[in-house]
Design an enzyme around this catalytic site. Structure first.
Site, PDB file in Angstrom:
ATOM      1  N   TYR A 171       6.851  13.790  -0.439  1.00 17.47           N
ATOM      2  CA  TYR A 171       8.140  13.107  -0.489  1.00 17.47           C
ATOM      3  C   TYR A 171       9.192  13.925  -1.248  1.00 17.47           C
ATOM      4  CZ  TYR A 171       6.291   8.714   1.373  1.00 17.47           C
ATOM      5  OH  TYR A 171       5.753   7.742   2.179  1.00 17.47           O
ATOM      6  N   ASP A 184       0.712   5.868  -0.322  1.00 16.65           N
ATOM      7  CA  ASP A 184       1.460   5.100   0.682  1.00 16.65           C
ATOM      8  C   ASP A 184       0.488   4.552   1.724  1.00 16.65           C
ATOM      9  OD1 ASP A 184       3.721   4.198   2.162  1.00 16.65           O
ATOM     10  OD2 ASP A 184       3.591   5.977   3.429  1.00 16.65           O
TER      11      ASP A 184
END
Ligand code: IPM
Ligand code: MN
Length: 373
Positions: A141, A268
């Site tokens: 990310y 995630d």
């Protein structure tokens, strides 16, 4: 003056519906707080070229916590096409506002408790009680990405990395690079939070999730950092597993696990899996927590097709409110709220569509609020 300042960020899509539900339970709890609306969401991208405008960043800098609903994200081309004409072709790039918030405010802990509330027919099994600690600011990310790949970068990689030879010579617009960047500090602090939580809550074990057998540099760093931190917590058992195997084992033997800690992307993935085991995204709540600010949200997205229909299950958001209360130090209110949610689930009279019922978002919120009397 109110005791707490809380930014109120509905966003768009069903984010608006579920925050209205949150308001119903917060009203009933009579939390001594000032709630300040913040502009965030797809409409601000279209109108202003920024889904998370500067004024909202300033608001976030001045509050104790925030409650966030959801935001629509679209792929780059679709996003560009919906921009107001004056912004098109100016090089503006859409980046997920929640990811930006996490990074700008260093909300490095993503805490995702996944508890099977008794009597929820959507539970994979009764008794599941997992807590995911997901690193929230780095890893895949990091936003360091190249498409097309600049020649300068390709030349450098060609010099520095033998395996890169397999890609060298490709035209820059025929491949792409997304960098997975993990820092020693980032790895250590998330693992430490997981162990601190395990100790404070008398949890049985901490499991480190990684793929260090293949992704040697970054996941190797994560695993080594985790092992070093674990030596400070010898009272808490620790083990580790590869992310792929982890998904199988979690489904097979959910009771073998307790607290899980993972780098951003694996966290995630695994947190969606864990949420599904306790009823799906209607039950998945999330805290993005830094040292000075925390943003709480349901883990589900904006589900534009249900926007404004008051159909989605607000329990995820109500549980996010519970997390926020705990974080503010209002544990008594947090426990009461969780008890009310558990009571409504157990009773089984009020059910949103995902639970096989026909009640609306707000009816569910009122049922929870009624138990707070
Ligand atoms: C989540 C979501 C986000 C993420 C998206 C909406 C950017 O999936 O909070 O888990 O990938 O972190
Ligand atoms: Mn997710």
């Amino acid at each position: 003056m109110a005791r707490y300042k809380i930014a109120w960020l509905p966003g768009d899509g069903v984010g608006v519906d579920v925050l209205e539900a949150a308001e119903i339970v917060l009203d009933r709890l009579a939390l001594d707080a000032e709630f300040i609306h913040g502009d965030i969401g797809w409409e601000f991208w279209c109108k202003e070229g920024d889904a998370l405008p500067q004024r909202t960043l300033e608001l976030l800098g001045a509050v104790d916590a925030a409650l966030f609903g959801a935001i629509t994200s679209k792929p780059a081309k679709a996003a560009e096409a919906e921009l107001a004409p004056e912004f098109r072709g100016t090089g503006l790039v859409y980046r997920s506002p929640i990811v930006r918030m996490r990074q700008l405010f260093d909300l490095y802990v993503c805490l995702r408790p996944c508890k099977a509330y008794p009597g929820n027919s959507l539970n994979l099994r009764e008794g599941i009680d997992l807590v995911v600690f997901r690193e929230n600011t780095e890893d895949l990310y990091s936003g360091v990405e190249f498409a097309p790949v600049p020649e300068e970068l390709a030349a450098l990689l060609g010099r520095l990395s033998k395996p890169f030879g397999a890609f060298q010579g490709l035209p820059g617009n025929r491949y792409a690079i997304s960098c997975k960047i993990n820092t020693q500090k980032g790895c250590e602090r998330i693992v430490r939070k997981a162990f601190e939580f395990a100790r404070a809550n008398r949890r049985r074990k901490v499991t480190i999730v990684h793929k260090a057998n293949v992704v040697r540099a970054t996941d190797g760093l994560f695993l080594e950092a985790a092992k070093a931190v674990a030596r400070e917590y010898l009272d808490i058992p620790m083990d580790d597993a590869n992310i792929d195997a982890m998904t199988m084992w979690l489904l097979k033997n959910p009771f073998n696990y307790d607290v899980l800690v993972a780098p951003n992307l694996y966290g995630d993935i695994i947190s969606d899996l864990c949420a599904q085991m306790v009823g799906g995204l209607g039950f998945g709540c999330s805290g993005n927590i830094g040292d000075n600010l925390a943003v709480f949200e349901p883990s589900h997205g904006s589900a534009p097709k249900y926007a404004g229909q008051y159909k989605v299950n607000p329990i995820a958001t109500i549980l996010a409110v519970k997390m926020m209360l705990d974080w503010l130090g209002e544990a008594e209110k947090g426990a009461r709220l969780e008890g009310a949610v558990a009571g409504v689930i157990q009773e089984g009279k009020t059910k949103t569509y995902d639970m096989g019922g026909g009640n609306s978002t707000l009816e569910m919120a009122r049922a929870v609020a009624d138990r707070l009397r």
